[in-house]
Design a protein around this motif. Structure first.
Motif, PDB file in Angstrom:
ATOM      1  N   UNK A  10      46.158  32.565  55.034  1.00  0.00           N
ATOM      2  CA  UNK A  10      46.154  32.527  53.575  1.00  0.00           C
ATOM      3  C   UNK A  10      47.453  33.076  52.998  1.00  0.00           C
ATOM      4  N   UNK A  11      47.839  32.540  51.862  1.00  0.00           N
ATOM      5  CA  UNK A  11      48.966  33.103  51.132  1.00  0.00           C
ATOM      6  C   UNK A  11      48.502  34.413  50.482  1.00  0.00           C
ATOM      7  N   UNK A  12      49.451  35.204  50.077  1.00  0.00           N
ATOM      8  CA  UNK A  12      49.138  36.427  49.337  1.00  0.00           C
ATOM      9  C   UNK A  12      48.265  36.077  48.135  1.00  0.00           C
ATOM     10  N   UNK A  13      48.661  35.051  47.408  1.00  0.00           N
ATOM     11  CA  UNK A  13      47.942  34.595  46.215  1.00  0.00           C
ATOM     12  C   UNK A  13      46.462  34.364  46.525  1.00  0.00           C
ATOM     13  N   UNK A  14      46.186  33.633  47.581  1.00  0.00           N
ATOM     14  CA  UNK A  14      44.799  33.360  47.967  1.00  0.00           C
ATOM     15  C   UNK A  14      44.094  34.625  48.447  1.00  0.00           C
ATOM     16  N   UNK A  15      44.786  35.411  49.235  1.00  0.00           N
ATOM     17  CA  UNK A  15      44.193  36.603  49.836  1.00  0.00           C
ATOM     18  C   UNK A  15      43.723  37.610  48.790  1.00  0.00           C
ATOM     19  N   UNK A  16      44.470  37.728  47.687  1.00  0.00           N
ATOM     20  CA  UNK A  16      44.110  38.745  46.687  1.00  0.00           C
ATOM     21  C   UNK A  16      43.148  38.226  45.618  1.00  0.00           C
ATOM     22  N   UNK A  17      42.767  36.962  45.698  1.00  0.00           N
ATOM     23  CA  UNK A  17      41.789  36.450  44.752  1.00  0.00           C
ATOM     24  C   UNK A  17      42.275  35.356  43.843  1.00  0.00           C
ATOM     25  N   UNK A  18      43.503  34.887  44.056  1.00  0.00           N
ATOM     26  CA  UNK A  18      44.009  33.741  43.321  1.00  0.00           C
ATOM     27  C   UNK A  18      44.156  33.954  41.823  1.00  0.00           C
ATOM     28  N   UNK A  19      43.943  32.885  41.096  1.00  0.00           N
ATOM     29  CA  UNK A  19      44.198  32.838  39.652  1.00  0.00           C
ATOM     30  C   UNK A  19      43.526  33.982  38.894  1.00  0.00           C
ATOM     31  N   UNK A  20      42.262  34.240  39.169  1.00  0.00           N
ATOM     32  CA  UNK A  20      41.540  35.274  38.420  1.00  0.00           C
ATOM     33  C   UNK A  20      42.172  36.653  38.583  1.00  0.00           C
TER      34      UNK A  20
END
Length: 132
Positions: A10-20
């Protein structure tokens, strides 16, 4: 190759919860910023929502999210975009104060929090372009 990153990581973005997660982070930052007269004066009074949306798009793209910033604004060119503004060491510290407070509102893992804090420190230092 032993050092290759697995394709399913996963990218950092996905790993931390994405857009929200990024919406919460940037919203918390702007809540603090709006209480800081010196910093708020650097933002367009008639387009504060736009400034918030642009920072959100930048952060999301930087951390592996959708390339909305590039599609709507072109290349990030972080330093060039900030050159018209007097960014002093004091202003950098004020910006970091609010960004670190915003980061503290997100339940990042220790590593992800460290990565975010390190990035904002480096990015803010890079934008300093004037003396106090």
């Amino acid at each position: 190759m032993a050092d290759a990153i697995p394709q399913d990581e996963q990218s950092y973005y996905e790993r931390v919860g994405g857009h929200e997660t990024f919406v919460r982070l940037i919203r918390a930052f702007f809540v603090g910023l709006k209480t800081d007269p010196d910093l708020v004066a650097m933002y367009p009074a008639d387009d504060m929502d736009g400034a918030e949306a642009r920072l959100l798009a930048f952060f999301e793209q930087y951390w592996g999210g959708p390339p909305v910033f590039s599609r709507t604004r072109g290349a990030p060119l972080l330093r060039q975009r900030h050159m018209p503004y007097k960014v002093t060491l004091r202003m950098k510290e004020r910006w970091l104060h609010h960004m670190h407070a915003a980061i503290s509102t997100i339940p990042f893992s220790s590593l992800d929090e460290l990565l975010m804090r390190d990035y904002v420190e480096r990015a803010a230092a890079y934008l300093v372009n004037a003396d106090d």
